[in-house]
Design a protein around this motif. Structure first.
Motif, mmCIF file in Angstrom:
data_model
loop_
_atom_site.group_PDB
_atom_site.id
_atom_site.type_symbol
_atom_site.label_atom_id
_atom_site.label_comp_id
_atom_site.label_asym_id
_atom_site.label_seq_id
_atom_site.Cartn_x
_atom_site.Cartn_y
_atom_site.Cartn_z
ATOM 1 N N ALA A 23 0.996 -1.234 0.150
ATOM 2 C CA ALA A 23 0.007 0.016 0.118
ATOM 3 C C ALA A 23 0.581 0.934 -0.222
ATOM 4 O O ALA A 23 0.599 2.336 0.712
ATOM 5 N N SER A 24 1.717 1.697 -1.093
ATOM 6 C CA SER A 24 2.601 3.062 -1.025
ATOM 7 C C SER A 24 2.346 3.118 -2.397
ATOM 8 O O SER A 24 3.029 2.172 -3.319
ATOM 9 N N ASP A 25 2.658 3.824 -3.004
ATOM 10 C CA ASP A 25 2.880 5.300 -4.577
ATOM 11 C C ASP A 25 4.015 4.423 -4.555
ATOM 12 O O ASP A 25 5.010 4.912 -5.938
ATOM 13 N N ARG A 26 5.103 4.271 -3.687
ATOM 14 C CA ARG A 26 6.458 3.558 -4.005
ATOM 15 C C ARG A 26 7.187 2.168 -4.557
ATOM 16 O O ARG A 26 7.623 2.028 -5.694
ATOM 17 N N LEU A 27 5.497 1.550 -4.677
ATOM 18 C CA LEU A 27 5.379 0.256 -5.106
ATOM 19 C C LEU A 27 5.877 0.625 -6.544
ATOM 20 O O LEU A 27 4.917 0.753 -6.753
ATOM 21 N N GLY A 28 6.730 0.398 -7.411
ATOM 22 C CA GLY A 28 6.769 0.076 -9.077
ATOM 23 C C GLY A 28 5.489 -0.893 -9.714
ATOM 24 O O GLY A 28 4.347 -1.853 -9.508
ATOM 25 N N GLN A 29 6.704 -1.935 -10.838
ATOM 26 C CA GLN A 29 5.935 -2.567 -10.763
ATOM 27 C C GLN A 29 6.121 -4.278 -10.672
ATOM 28 O O GLN A 29 6.847 -4.851 -9.277
ATOM 29 N N LEU A 30 5.151 -4.912 -10.825
ATOM 30 C CA LEU A 30 4.998 -6.373 -10.366
ATOM 31 C C LEU A 30 5.031 -7.603 -11.062
ATOM 32 O O LEU A 30 4.083 -7.703 -12.420
ATOM 33 N N PHE A 31 6.014 -8.053 -11.172
ATOM 34 C CA PHE A 31 6.695 -9.572 -12.272
ATOM 35 C C PHE A 31 6.388 -10.817 -11.466
ATOM 36 O O PHE A 31 6.801 -10.797 -10.344
ATOM 37 N N CYS A 32 5.881 -11.535 -12.241
ATOM 38 C CA CYS A 32 4.983 -12.652 -12.179
ATOM 39 C C CYS A 32 5.932 -13.697 -12.759
ATOM 40 O O CYS A 32 5.512 -13.707 -14.055
ATOM 41 N N SER A 33 7.221 -13.865 -11.768
ATOM 42 C CA SER A 33 7.923 -14.933 -13.000
ATOM 43 C C SER A 33 8.703 -15.617 -11.441
ATOM 44 O O SER A 33 9.143 -15.519 -11.108
ATOM 45 N N GLY A 34 9.549 -17.135 -12.425
ATOM 46 C CA GLY A 34 10.393 -18.025 -11.556
ATOM 47 C C GLY A 34 11.623 -16.843 -11.718
ATOM 48 O O GLY A 34 12.072 -16.429 -12.998
ATOM 49 N N LEU A 35 12.100 -17.090 -10.928
ATOM 50 C CA LEU A 35 14.203 -16.609 -10.761
ATOM 51 C C LEU A 35 14.929 -16.920 -11.806
ATOM 52 O O LEU A 35 15.875 -16.321 -12.382
ATOM 53 N N GLN A 36 14.333 -18.571 -12.349
ATOM 54 C CA GLN A 36 15.050 -19.464 -13.031
ATOM 55 C C GLN A 36 15.023 -18.790 -14.708
ATOM 56 O O GLN A 36 15.623 -18.421 -15.609
ATOM 57 N N GLN A 37 13.897 -17.932 -14.906
ATOM 58 C CA GLN A 37 13.470 -17.031 -15.954
ATOM 59 C C GLN A 37 13.724 -15.483 -16.165
ATOM 60 O O GLN A 37 13.381 -14.968 -17.220
ATOM 61 N N PHE A 38 13.592 -14.275 -14.401
ATOM 62 C CA PHE A 38 13.410 -14.283 -14.475
ATOM 63 C C PHE A 38 14.550 -12.554 -15.401
ATOM 64 O O PHE A 38 16.082 -13.095 -14.931
ATOM 65 N N VAL A 39 14.532 -11.544 -15.992
ATOM 66 C CA VAL A 39 15.847 -10.780 -16.832
ATOM 67 C C VAL A 39 15.300 -9.453 -16.643
ATOM 68 O O VAL A 39 13.794 -9.016 -16.800
ATOM 69 N N PRO A 40 16.027 -9.295 -15.163
ATOM 70 C CA PRO A 40 16.276 -7.855 -14.495
ATOM 71 C C PRO A 40 16.249 -6.830 -15.811
ATOM 72 O O PRO A 40 17.229 -6.917 -17.017
ATOM 73 N N GLU A 41 15.648 -5.565 -15.952
ATOM 74 C CA GLU A 41 16.171 -4.970 -16.838
ATOM 75 C C GLU A 41 17.470 -3.656 -16.320
ATOM 76 O O GLU A 41 17.419 -4.224 -15.748
ATOM 77 N N THR A 42 17.943 -4.166 -17.533
ATOM 78 C CA THR A 42 19.836 -3.106 -17.594
ATOM 79 C C THR A 42 19.677 -1.826 -17.210
ATOM 80 O O THR A 42 19.373 -0.857 -17.307
ATOM 81 N N GLY A 43 20.336 -2.037 -15.793
ATOM 82 C CA GLY A 43 21.374 -0.480 -15.638
ATOM 83 C C GLY A 43 20.143 0.342 -14.527
ATOM 84 O O GLY A 43 20.636 1.483 -14.839
ATOM 85 N N VAL A 44 19.294 -1.002 -13.441
ATOM 86 C CA VAL A 44 18.517 0.671 -13.565
ATOM 87 C C VAL A 44 17.814 0.224 -11.645
ATOM 88 O O VAL A 44 17.868 1.130 -11.621
#
Length: 221
Positions: free
Chosen positions: A106-127
């Motif tokens: 419950a915060s306006d600082r909560l950003g993107q929510l990614f539904c993924s296993g970590l074995q497949q997840f690719v973070p956005e570059t350099g952020v």
């Protein structure tokens, strides 16, 4: 599909089947060990602030951003990361946990929510200033963990850092209940090294029940 591929898929499927049966509550996230939550978050914040000072990241940097890996309902994001970063993204395997996270954090600082296993997840570059991984990396096999660390490195800003907080066992131990591995400290350090990363700071968690695994925080980049 090879036998190894089928076994690999089953390893991750079994973990998902376990977690989707867990209540979307703090007690559920901690497997009934809710007593550890306060000392956990208190010492995590102390460690995080030391790393922030060391790397000159976080609140004093414009557009500060953190990633909470294996975030569950956002227990760590809500208390630890949200106060120190302008945006906190969550990556979590179970859709029901992410759905609950919106109301729980419950915060306006909560950003993107990614539904993924970590074995497949690719973070956005350099952020990201900080990528925080806690009590989740045991759900990755060694090869997948090394590759995940490498992808996380690509997701960091120039002075960004990866922080893990995980159980430290005496030997590699597999838990069939939730399809996860507990690893010794030296095994964690070996996998970090294999990913081409270097440890920056380490600290042992204090004030946990004596019948639980030793827990350590390790910051590296």
């Amino acid at each position: 599909m090879t036998t190894q591929s089928r076994e690999n898929d089953q390893f991750y499927t079994n973990a998902f089947d376990y977690w989707k049966s867990v209540p979307a509550t703090v007690d559920g996230m901690l497997d009934g060990h809710v007593v550890v939550s306060d000392p956990d978050l208190k010492q995590s914040e102390s460690f995080l602030l030391k790393v922030i000072k060391m790397r000159s990241i976080g609140p004093n940097r414009a557009n500060s951003r953190a990633l909470d890996c294996g975030a569950g309902i956002g227990r760590i994001s809500k208390v630890l990361l949200i106060p120190h970063f302008q945006q906190v993204d969550l990556v979590e395997l179970c859709p029901s946990f992410l759905s609950q996270a919106k109301d729980y954090v419950a915060s306006d600082r909560l950003g993107q929510l990614f539904c993924s296993g970590l074995q497949q997840f690719v973070p956005e570059t350099g952020v990201y200033d900080v990528i925080w991984c806690q009590w989740v990396l045991g759900h990755l096999k060694d090869k997948d963990l090394v590759e995940f660390f490498r992808r996380c490195k690509n997701g960091l800003k120039p002075d960004g850092v990866i922080i893990i907080k995980e159980n430290m066992s005496n030997e590699v131990d597999f838990d069939e209940k939730d399809s996860s591995y507990s690893r010794p400290r030296l095994e964690w350090l070996k996998l970090i090294h294999l990913a081409g990363l270097q440890m920056l700071k380490e600290e042992k968690q204090r004030n946990f029940p004596v019948d639980l695994y030793e827990v350590r925080m390790i910051a590296f980049a």
